[in-house]
Design a protein around this motif. Sequence first.
Motif, PDB file in Angstrom:
ATOM      1  N   SER A 128       0.916  -1.119   0.169  1.00 13.23           N
ATOM      2  CA  SER A 128      -0.022   0.287  -0.071  1.00 13.23           C
ATOM      3  C   SER A 128       0.921   1.157  -0.248  1.00 13.23           C
ATOM      4  CB  SER A 128      -1.012   0.139   1.260  1.00 13.23           C
ATOM      5  OG  SER A 128      -0.051  -0.043   2.516  1.00 13.23           O
ATOM      6  N   THR A 129       0.331   2.359   0.262  1.00 11.92           N
ATOM      7  CA  THR A 129       1.046   3.579   0.093  1.00 11.92           C
ATOM      8  C   THR A 129       2.363   3.913   1.022  1.00 11.92           C
ATOM      9  OG1 THR A 129      -1.124   4.798  -0.603  1.00 11.92           O
ATOM     10  CG2 THR A 129       0.752   6.286   0.251  1.00 11.92           C
ATOM     11  N   SER A 130       2.227   3.411   2.255  1.00  8.65           N
ATOM     12  CA  SER A 130       3.162   3.443   3.427  1.00  8.65           C
ATOM     13  C   SER A 130       3.971   2.168   3.335  1.00  8.65           C
ATOM     14  CB  SER A 130       2.650   4.121   4.554  1.00  8.65           C
ATOM     15  OG  SER A 130       1.839   5.086   4.357  1.00  8.65           O
ATOM     16  N   TYR A 131       3.796   1.234   3.025  1.00  6.72           N
ATOM     17  CA  TYR A 131       3.986  -0.277   3.028  1.00  6.72           C
ATOM     18  C   TYR A 131       4.308  -0.948   1.938  1.00  6.72           C
ATOM     19  CZ  TYR A 131       2.067   0.765   7.815  1.00  6.72           C
ATOM     20  OH  TYR A 131       1.859   1.368   8.963  1.00  6.72           O
ATOM     21  N   ALA A 132       5.646  -0.842   1.580  1.00  6.20           N
ATOM     22  CA  ALA A 132       6.090  -1.363   0.269  1.00  6.20           C
ATOM     23  C   ALA A 132       5.988  -2.860   0.284  1.00  6.20           C
ATOM     24  CB  ALA A 132       7.440  -0.782  -0.189  1.00  6.20           C
ATOM     25  N   ASP A 133       6.156  -3.495   1.196  1.00  7.13           N
ATOM     26  CA  ASP A 133       6.123  -4.872   1.518  1.00  7.13           C
ATOM     27  C   ASP A 133       4.778  -5.578   1.909  1.00  7.13           C
ATOM     28  OD1 ASP A 133       8.963  -5.285   0.387  1.00  7.13           O
ATOM     29  OD2 ASP A 133       9.528  -5.027   2.422  1.00  7.13           O
ATOM     30  N   GLY A 134       4.031  -4.617   2.169  1.00  6.31           N
ATOM     31  CA  GLY A 134       2.578  -4.924   2.551  1.00  6.31           C
ATOM     32  C   GLY A 134       2.371  -4.834   4.151  1.00  6.31           C
ATOM     33  N   TYR A 135       1.436  -4.378   4.751  1.00  7.13           N
ATOM     34  CA  TYR A 135       1.539  -4.291   6.371  1.00  7.13           C
ATOM     35  C   TYR A 135       1.339  -5.503   6.854  1.00  7.13           C
ATOM     36  CZ  TYR A 135      -0.798  -2.749  10.867  1.00  7.13           C
ATOM     37  OH  TYR A 135      -1.005  -2.685  12.029  1.00  7.13           O
ATOM     38  N   VAL A 136       2.116  -5.718   7.875  1.00  8.38           N
ATOM     39  CA  VAL A 136       1.908  -6.889   8.687  1.00  8.38           C
ATOM     40  C   VAL A 136       0.984  -6.843   9.941  1.00  8.38           C
ATOM     41  CG1 VAL A 136       3.228  -8.640  10.194  1.00  8.38           C
ATOM     42  CG2 VAL A 136       4.430  -7.581   8.418  1.00  8.38           C
ATOM     43  N   PHE A 137      -0.129  -7.460   9.715  1.00 17.29           N
ATOM     44  CA  PHE A 137      -1.345  -7.268  10.793  1.00 17.29           C
ATOM     45  C   PHE A 137      -1.444  -8.205  11.670  1.00 17.29           C
ATOM     46  CE2 PHE A 137      -2.760  -9.983   7.213  1.00 17.29           C
ATOM     47  CZ  PHE A 137      -3.368 -11.194   7.761  1.00 17.29           C
ATOM     48  N   ASP A 138      -0.491  -9.464  11.690  1.00 18.46           N
ATOM     49  CA  ASP A 138      -0.450 -10.270  12.876  1.00 18.46           C
ATOM     50  C   ASP A 138       0.799 -11.322  12.265  1.00 18.46           C
ATOM     51  OD1 ASP A 138      -1.116 -11.862  15.074  1.00 18.46           O
ATOM     52  OD2 ASP A 138      -2.864 -12.910  14.108  1.00 18.46           O
ATOM     53  N   GLN A 139       1.331 -11.608  13.531  1.00 19.55           N
ATOM     54  CA  GLN A 139       2.692 -12.609  13.477  1.00 19.55           C
ATOM     55  C   GLN A 139       3.026 -13.243  14.712  1.00 19.55           C
ATOM     56  OE1 GLN A 139       6.003 -10.072  12.267  1.00 19.55           O
ATOM     57  NE2 GLN A 139       5.462  -8.715  13.823  1.00 19.55           N
ATOM     58  N   THR A 140       3.576 -14.421  14.758  1.00 18.16           N
ATOM     59  CA  THR A 140       3.711 -15.186  15.959  1.00 18.16           C
ATOM     60  C   THR A 140       5.117 -15.218  16.157  1.00 18.16           C
ATOM     61  OG1 THR A 140       4.108 -17.274  14.577  1.00 18.16           O
ATOM     62  CG2 THR A 140       1.961 -17.064  15.561  1.00 18.16           C
ATOM     63  N   TYR A 141       5.840 -14.530  15.215  1.00 14.43           N
ATOM     64  CA  TYR A 141       7.479 -14.476  15.440  1.00 14.43           C
ATOM     65  C   TYR A 141       7.933 -13.222  14.788  1.00 14.43           C
ATOM     66  CZ  TYR A 141       7.405 -15.955  10.374  1.00 14.43           C
ATOM     67  OH  TYR A 141       7.087 -15.852   9.321  1.00 14.43           O
ATOM     68  N   TYR A 142       8.948 -12.650  15.118  1.00 13.04           N
ATOM     69  CA  TYR A 142       9.698 -11.505  14.646  1.00 13.04           C
ATOM     70  C   TYR A 142      11.039 -11.724  13.931  1.00 13.04           C
ATOM     71  CZ  TYR A 142       5.865  -9.319  17.600  1.00 13.04           C
ATOM     72  OH  TYR A 142       4.615  -9.031  17.803  1.00 13.04           O
ATOM     73  N   GLY A 143      11.454 -10.734  12.932  1.00  8.77           N
ATOM     74  CA  GLY A 143      12.570 -11.007  12.387  1.00  8.77           C
ATOM     75  C   GLY A 143      12.290 -12.136  11.374  1.00  8.77           C
ATOM     76  N   ASN A 144      13.389 -12.820  11.175  1.00  6.27           N
ATOM     77  CA  ASN A 144      13.652 -14.013  10.259  1.00  6.27           C
ATOM     78  C   ASN A 144      13.122 -15.243  11.006  1.00  6.27           C
ATOM     79  OD1 ASN A 144      14.667 -12.591   8.189  1.00  6.27           O
ATOM     80  ND2 ASN A 144      16.927 -13.172   8.926  1.00  6.27           N
ATOM     81  N   PHE A 145      12.274 -15.958  10.254  1.00  7.46           N
ATOM     82  CA  PHE A 145      11.666 -16.987  10.955  1.00  7.46           C
ATOM     83  C   PHE A 145      12.771 -18.239  11.378  1.00  7.46           C
ATOM     84  CE2 PHE A 145       9.531 -21.382  10.317  1.00  7.46           C
ATOM     85  CZ  PHE A 145       8.978 -21.473  11.506  1.00  7.46           C
ATOM     86  N   ASN A 146      12.659 -18.770  12.859  1.00  6.58           N
ATOM     87  CA  ASN A 146      13.513 -19.679  12.994  1.00  6.58           C
ATOM     88  C   ASN A 146      12.674 -20.621  13.917  1.00  6.58           C
ATOM     89  OD1 ASN A 146      15.521 -21.407  14.334  1.00  6.58           O
ATOM     90  ND2 ASN A 146      16.722 -19.832  14.999  1.00  6.58           N
ATOM     91  N   PRO A 147      12.214 -21.772  13.182  1.00  7.93           N
ATOM     92  CA  PRO A 147      11.453 -22.878  13.864  1.00  7.93           C
ATOM     93  C   PRO A 147      11.812 -23.060  15.601  1.00  7.93           C
ATOM     94  CG  PRO A 147      12.571 -23.877  12.172  1.00  7.93           C
ATOM     95  CD  PRO A 147      13.058 -22.329  12.077  1.00  7.93           C
ATOM     96  N   ALA A 148      13.296 -23.053  15.539  1.00  7.52           N
ATOM     97  CA  ALA A 148      13.722 -23.653  16.751  1.00  7.52           C
ATOM     98  C   ALA A 148      13.610 -22.738  18.045  1.00  7.52           C
ATOM     99  CB  ALA A 148      15.249 -23.791  16.776  1.00  7.52           C
ATOM    100  N   SER A 149      13.408 -21.292  17.598  1.00  6.48           N
ATOM    101  CA  SER A 149      13.073 -20.393  18.732  1.00  6.48           C
ATOM    102  C   SER A 149      11.696 -19.662  18.575  1.00  6.48           C
ATOM    103  CB  SER A 149      13.948 -19.193  18.738  1.00  6.48           C
ATOM    104  OG  SER A 149      14.237 -18.699  17.196  1.00  6.48           O
TER     105      SER A 149
END
Length: 221
Positions: A128-149
């Motif tokens: 969208s206008t302010s979010y070139a990669d799309g606004y993240v509206f929900d997530q269970t992890y932050y940064g790069n996904f690491n299933p171990a943590s």
Amino acid sequence: MKRIKMSLCLSVENIKKMKRYLIYMFALLLGATAFTACSESDDEVDEYPNWRAANEAYFNSLYATAKQRVAAGDAQWKVLKSWTVGETAADKAEDHIVARVISQGTGTELPLFTDSVRVHYRGRLLPSTSYADGYVFDQTYYGNFNPASAMPAKKAVAGVTAGFGTALQHMHIGDRWEVTIPYQLAYGEQGGDPIPGYSVLVFDMTLAEIHHPGKVVPPLR
């Protein structure tokens, strides 16, 4: 008698001055209001211009591309009809989700509608206008996904949107997919805070656990 006339004249003159003052102040106030309105209008950003048309065009194009990839035997792509739509129903693009396999898991079992699961995910909107990669509206992890943590969320398959539930029922433990869901199988025309209406949802999701009804779900390790 002369003093009374003089007093009346002064009163009329004062009234005229007061009128001129009020007119002047009203003009100033009107000008300030107009300036403020213009400023606010100039600064206002339309975050989701032509949102419905943009989202429908995006999903229809992705659906057509995915169908071609599947027909060509590309196992990395999947076009899955929603579990809420009967097999004999009209075969419309919006009755489906599109999945792109990022990595395959080692599980052999698929969740059922009555099961609950633990799943990692990050959900975003289209750019969208302010979010070139799309606004993240929900997530269970932050940064790069690491299933171990990362800490997966517990979800009832029956308790999520039709599109999300459809994806879950086709995933094995360890599968990581990018799942694109049309708004008809997500939050529809009305949306739901902070998701605007007509929003295609894009999920990076990994199935971690499957739990059948009546069984105690073990605590996370």
